[in-house]
Design an enzyme around this catalytic site. Structure first.
Site, PDB file in Angstrom:
ATOM      1  N   ASP A 269       0.851  -1.181   0.000  1.00  0.00           N
ATOM      2  CA  ASP A 269       0.000   0.000   0.000  1.00  0.00           C
ATOM      3  C   ASP A 269       0.887   1.232   0.000  1.00  0.00           C
ATOM      4  O   ASP A 269       1.866   1.301   0.738  1.00  0.00           O
ATOM      5  CB  ASP A 269      -0.883  -0.030   1.242  1.00  0.00           C
ATOM      6  CG  ASP A 269      -2.070   0.901   1.137  1.00  0.00           C
ATOM      7  OD1 ASP A 269      -2.346   1.365   0.027  1.00  0.00           O
ATOM      8  OD2 ASP A 269      -2.711   1.150   2.165  1.00  0.00           O
ATOM      9  N   HIS A 270       0.521   2.185  -0.787  1.00  0.00           N
ATOM     10  CA  HIS A 270       1.256   3.447  -0.897  1.00  0.00           C
ATOM     11  C   HIS A 270       2.752   3.187  -1.085  1.00  0.00           C
ATOM     12  O   HIS A 270       3.218   2.071  -1.080  1.00  0.00           O
ATOM     13  CB  HIS A 270       1.018   4.343   0.323  1.00  0.00           C
ATOM     14  CG  HIS A 270      -0.435   4.646   0.528  1.00  0.00           C
ATOM     15  ND1 HIS A 270      -0.909   5.438   1.527  1.00  0.00           N
ATOM     16  CD2 HIS A 270      -1.529   4.252  -0.174  1.00  0.00           C
ATOM     17  CE1 HIS A 270      -2.223   5.517   1.444  1.00  0.00           C
ATOM     18  NE2 HIS A 270      -2.618   4.801   0.422  1.00  0.00           N
TER      19      HIS A 270
HETATM   20  C1  DNO Z   1      -5.885   4.355   0.523  1.00  0.00           C
HETATM   21  C2  DNO Z   1      -6.780   3.241   0.505  1.00  0.00           C
HETATM   22  C3  DNO Z   1      -8.237   3.623   0.674  1.00  0.00           C
HETATM   23  C4  DNO Z   1      -9.066   2.395   0.609  1.00  0.00           C
HETATM   24  C5  DNO Z   1     -10.501   2.554   0.739  1.00  0.00           C
HETATM   25  C6  DNO Z   1     -11.167   1.220   0.874  1.00  0.00           C
HETATM   26  O1  DNO Z   1      -4.909   4.283  -0.096  1.00  0.00           O
HETATM   27  O2  DNO Z   1      -6.356   2.265   1.357  1.00  0.00           O
HETATM   28  O3  DNO Z   1      -8.625   4.482  -0.335  1.00  0.00           O
HETATM   29  O4  DNO Z   1      -8.887   1.884  -0.635  1.00  0.00           O
HETATM   30  O5  DNO Z   1     -10.776   3.272   1.836  1.00  0.00           O
HETATM   31  O6  DNO Z   1     -12.529   1.338   0.736  1.00  0.00           O
END
Ligand code: DNO
Length: 411
Positions: A366-367
């Site tokens: 993530d990110h």
């Molecule tokens: C950020 C993400 C969020 C996530 C939503 C899930 O990067 O983790 O945008 O996708 O909140 O519904």
């Protein structure tokens, strides 16, 4: 883990070819062009399945498959139980049915009011020139109290927090103020639309009278409506935690810590009601231990977002409680990633031994920091190519090493 990658569709500056070359096998995406609350038709779903599987230029298979839907967003009417919320639940169910027909049965969603994830600076520069996302508690308070001027906002902050916000606001330039407002109100990739401060205030108004208990009940009502269908079709609903994991702008938050998850699972016992374990979101609260939460909720984790956060250098205990954090490299920071990955591997082995065919858990890095190569590519903040490739590679290496030392290598 099934190495997955969030892709925003054909407009994403990162191509499927880039993603395949980064070593991911699974795509996490959504029909981002469909407005929240509208039906996901079978035709649109089938089109996206095809777009992921075949390279449009060479018309050769990409080697990738769309396996997680992030997100089928829940309309504000459903969260607040206002307006045509019952009809909207029916539409939601039809979208789920259509997705299941195309083999899409892992669904990420969230129940955060108004805003999805929130940051106060999307380009906080690190000494090496790359940038990360920052969430500054004082900047949130300063925006709330002195820019947005939300009626009654001061009741949300202690005297100390108001003082801090005042001090910060007094030294902000106009440019910095605009940067904070834009970061908070800008529709981040894959989330809600951009909002003006006036629109934001109107949205906040919809939550007047809705406290955490009421919102929690609305979530349980929503899930009670859709769970029989999910159980019938084998759909796993994976709720994403609040980010940051605490109330902001007077809005209630109901999925911020282990107790919240325990309460949800007790209210909705079906195993198909599960979690997107986002280590970074839960990690935005110093008392949370995302690795321990992975262990605690392992059987109901249907999807994982792995990333890390760090708290700025602190002078005393009080500072730690400020809850200001920024995103850090995937393996280092508040989240014990070795313990998290160990828990993930153990859960996968448990599923395998129990005879579950799909025992590998989909995980996305993530990110990731925005590097110079990402700026050239015009990547979205947080959804860089370079930063996420490093994240994925580090997580893959960690998994590889841990699996072999635990005696359970993946072939
Ligand atoms: C950020 C993400 C969020 C996530 C939503 C899930 O990067 O983790 O945008 O996708 O909140 O519904």
């Amino acid at each position: 883990m099934r190495q997955s990658w969030r892709w925003f569709g054909p407009q994403d500056p990162i191509t499927l070819r880039d993603i395949a070359q980064a070593g991911a096998t699974d795509i996490v995406t959504a029909l981002h062009h469909i407005r929240c609350g509208d039906l996901w038709t079978e035709a649109e779903i089938a089109k996206r399945v095809q777009e992921v599987a075949f390279d449009p230029v060479t018309n050769r298979p990409t080697g990738l498959r769309w396996s997680v839907v992030e997100s089928v967003a829940v309309h504000e009417d459903i969260k607040t139980q206002r307006g045509p919320w019952r009809e909207r639940i029916e539409v939601y169910k039809q979208s789920l049915t259509n997705l299941a027909k195309h083999g899409l049965t892992t669904i990420c969603y969230n129940f955060m009011p108004v805003l999805d994830w929130t940051r106060t600076d999307l380009e906080m520069e690190l000494p090496d020139g790359s940038s990360v996302l920052n969430c500054d508690a004082d900047a949130i308070a300063a925006f709330d109290l002195f820019i947005l001027k939300r009626p009654g906002a001061s009741a949300s902050y202690s005297a100390d927090e108001v003082d801090r916000a005042k001090t910060l606001f007094a030294r902000l330039t106009d440019e910095e103020k605009a940067r904070i407002s834009n970061s908070i109100l800008m529709g981040l990739p894959g989330t809600v639309d951009d909002l003006t401060p006036a629109e934001f205030l109107t949205e906040l108004e919809r939550y007047r009278g809705i406290d955490a208990n009421r919102l929690r009940q609305n979530l349980v009502d929503f899930l009670s409506e859709i769970m029989p269908l999910c159980d019938r079709l084998g759909i796993r609903m994976a709720i994403h935690p609040d980010d940051p994991p605490r109330p902001i702008f007077g809005l209630p938050r109901i999925l911020s810590c282990a107790e919240d998850v325990v309460a949800l699972f007790a209210a909705v016992p079906s195993a198909n009601c599960g979690l997107t374990l986002c280590t970074g979101s839960f990690g935005g609260r110093p008392e949370n231990n995302p690795a321990a939460m992975f262990e605690q909720f392992a059987p109901r984790i249907h999807f994982a977002h792995l990333r890390n956060v760090t708290y700025p250098a602190t002078r005393n205990e009080k500072e730690v409680n400020r809850r200001t954090f920024h995103e850090s490299n995937h393996l280092t920071g508040h989240v014990d990633m070795v313990r998290t990955m160990t828990a993930l591997i153990r859960e996968e082995e448990r599923r395998k031994a129990a005879g579950q065919a799909d025992w590998l858990i989909p995980v996305r890095p993530d990110h990731g920091k925005l590097m110079d190569i990402d700026r050239a590519k015009k990547c979205y903040n947080g959804y860089s190519f370079g930063g996420r490739v490093i994240g994925l590679a580090e997580l893959r290496g960690l998994e590889f090493g841990l699996r072999s030392s635990l005696g359970c290598p993946v072939m």
